[in-house]
Design an enzyme around this catalytic site. Structure first.
Site, PDB file in Angstrom:
ATOM      1  N   SER A  58       0.845  -1.182   0.000  1.00  0.00           N
ATOM      2  CA  SER A  58       0.000   0.000   0.000  1.00  0.00           C
ATOM      3  C   SER A  58       0.886   1.240   0.000  1.00  0.00           C
ATOM      4  O   SER A  58       1.942   1.250   0.654  1.00  0.00           O
ATOM      5  CB  SER A  58      -0.882   0.023   1.250  1.00  0.00           C
ATOM      6  OG  SER A  58      -1.706  -1.116   1.315  1.00  0.00           O
ATOM      7  N   ALA A 111      -6.489   2.700   1.641  1.00  0.00           N
ATOM      8  CA  ALA A 111      -7.909   2.946   1.871  1.00  0.00           C
ATOM      9  C   ALA A 111      -8.124   3.510   3.271  1.00  0.00           C
ATOM     10  O   ALA A 111      -8.911   4.444   3.465  1.00  0.00           O
ATOM     11  CB  ALA A 111      -8.701   1.649   1.681  1.00  0.00           C
ATOM     12  N   HIS A 148     -10.720  -3.807  -3.812  1.00  0.00           N
ATOM     13  CA  HIS A 148     -10.785  -4.935  -4.733  1.00  0.00           C
ATOM     14  C   HIS A 148     -12.182  -5.038  -5.360  1.00  0.00           C
ATOM     15  O   HIS A 148     -12.868  -4.046  -5.541  1.00  0.00           O
ATOM     16  CB  HIS A 148     -10.337  -6.225  -4.043  1.00  0.00           C
ATOM     17  CG  HIS A 148      -8.909  -6.170  -3.570  1.00  0.00           C
ATOM     18  ND1 HIS A 148      -7.867  -5.755  -4.365  1.00  0.00           N
ATOM     19  CD2 HIS A 148      -8.350  -6.450  -2.360  1.00  0.00           C
ATOM     20  CE1 HIS A 148      -6.739  -5.791  -3.684  1.00  0.00           C
ATOM     21  NE2 HIS A 148      -7.003  -6.205  -2.465  1.00  0.00           N
TER      22      HIS A 148
END
Length: 276
Positions: A58, A111, A148
Site C-alpha cells: 500500500s 484505503a 478490490h
C-alpha cells in the site's frame, strides 16, 4: 542473486499485471522469479520486516518502508476519480459517519489513510477485505470500506454507496488517488534493480497487449466475478498509470503521504524515492 521473490495479492488485477512473468512470456535475462501471493496487509507487514526483494505494498505503508525500499515506476494501482468505496445498509452523509464502527481492510492500507483524511472521527474495525460486505450486511459494523472487487459488487447485496474516496480525493486535489505500488529492496544494488524494473514494465506491457490471454490467466483470482466485470475491474487498476506513474502520479503519491503527515496520521516525514 538469480532468484527474486516477488509478492503480490491473489487478485485479478495483480495476476493480470504479473501474467507474463508468471507464465514465462518475457526474457528475464537469467533471473528466476518466485511468486508469493498474500493479501495486501500481510505483504505490508512482511515489507516492514524487509523479507521480500520485490513486493506490492500500500502507498500508505510505504511511509514506513522508505528506508529499505524504493518505489518501482511500474505497477501502480491508481484510482483515477474512483477508489475505495464506503458502503452502508442505508444512505448516510459524511457527518453521519462520525463515531461509527467502520470495517477497514487494514491499518496500513491506503484505503484506511484516505478514510482518515475524509472523516477522521470513527471507530476502525479491521476485517479481512473479502469479508467486509458480509460484516455490513450482518450489522456487525455500521459502514464498510471496500477495496478490490467489492467496489463493483456491493449493490448486489443491497448496500448503498456513501462515498467513493477516489472521487472525493480528485475533487480535493485534481489528482488520482495512489493506492498500491511495487517496491524493490534498495540493498539489491542499482544494476539488479534496473533489470527487475525492466522486467516488471515488460510484464505489464505484455498483458496490456495480449489482454485475452492475460484475462484468461487472471480469472482464477476473480473471486466469482463474471468475465466482463472482472475485465472492468482489471481495467480500473491496470492501465497507463500502471506502466508509469508519470509526473502527475508521482505528485499524487507525495501529496497523499504529505497530507497524512500534516494531519498526524503518519508519524514521520516521508522521503519518496522512485527508481529511475
Amino acid at each position: 542473486m538469480t532468484t527474486i521473490h516477488v509478492a503480490h495479492s491473489p487478485d485479478s488485477d495483480d495476476a493480470f499485471m504479473f501474467y507474463a512473468l508468471a507464465a514465462g512470456k518475457i526474457d528475464t535475462e537469467g533471473l528466476t522469479y518466485v511468486h508469493e501471493l498474500q493479501d495486501i496487509e500481510t505483504l505490508n507487514q512482511r515489507a516492514l520486516r524487509g523479507e521480500l526483494e520485490v513486493t506490492a505494498v500500500s502507498i500508505h505503508a510505504y511511509a514506513y518502508l522508505s528506508d529499505k525500499y524504493a518505489l518501482l515506476p511500474h505497477g501502480a494501482s491508481m484510482g483515477d476519480r474512483y477508489g475505495p468505496r464506503l458502503v452502508a445498509r442505508s444512505p448516510m452523509s459524511r457527518e453521519e459517519l462520525r463515531g461509527r464502527r467502520i470495517a477497514v481492510p487494514g491499518m496500513l492500507t491506503s484505503a484506511y489513510l484516505a478514510m482518515r483524511l475524509y472523516q477522521p472521527d470513527f471507530e476502525a474495525v479491521v476485517v479481512p477485505f473479502d469479508q467486509i460486505e458480509d460484516a455490513v450486511v450482518s450489522g456487525d459494523v455500521d459502514v464498510g470500506l471496500l477495496i478490490h472487487e467489492g467496489q463493483l459488487t456491493f449493490g448486489d447485496r443491497g448496500l448503498h454507496l456513501v462515498q467513493d474516496l477516489g472521487e472525493w480525493w480528485f475533487g480535493e486535489t485534481g489528482l488520482p488517488l495512489p493506492l498500491g505500488g511495487n517496491v524493490v529492496r534498495k540493498d539489491l544494488g542499482a544494476p539488479l534493480i534496473q533489470k527487475i524494473s525492466r522486467h516488471l514494465h515488460d510484464s505489464i506491457a505484455f498483458s496490456l497487449q495480449h489482454r485475452v490471454a492475460a484475462l484468461d490467466h487472471s480469472m482464477q483470482y476473480a473471486r466469482g466475478l463474471e468475465r466482463e466485470r472482472a475485465d472492468t475491474f482489471i481495467g480500473m487498476y491496470v492501465n497507463d498509470w500502471t506502466l508509469d506513474y508519470g509526473e502527475r502520479g508521482r505528485k499524487a503519491v507525495r501529496q497523499f503521504l504529505d497530507r497524512g503527515v500534516e494531519r498526524g496520521f503518519i508519524d514521520r516525514p516521508v522521503t519518496v524515492e522512485f527508481v529511475d
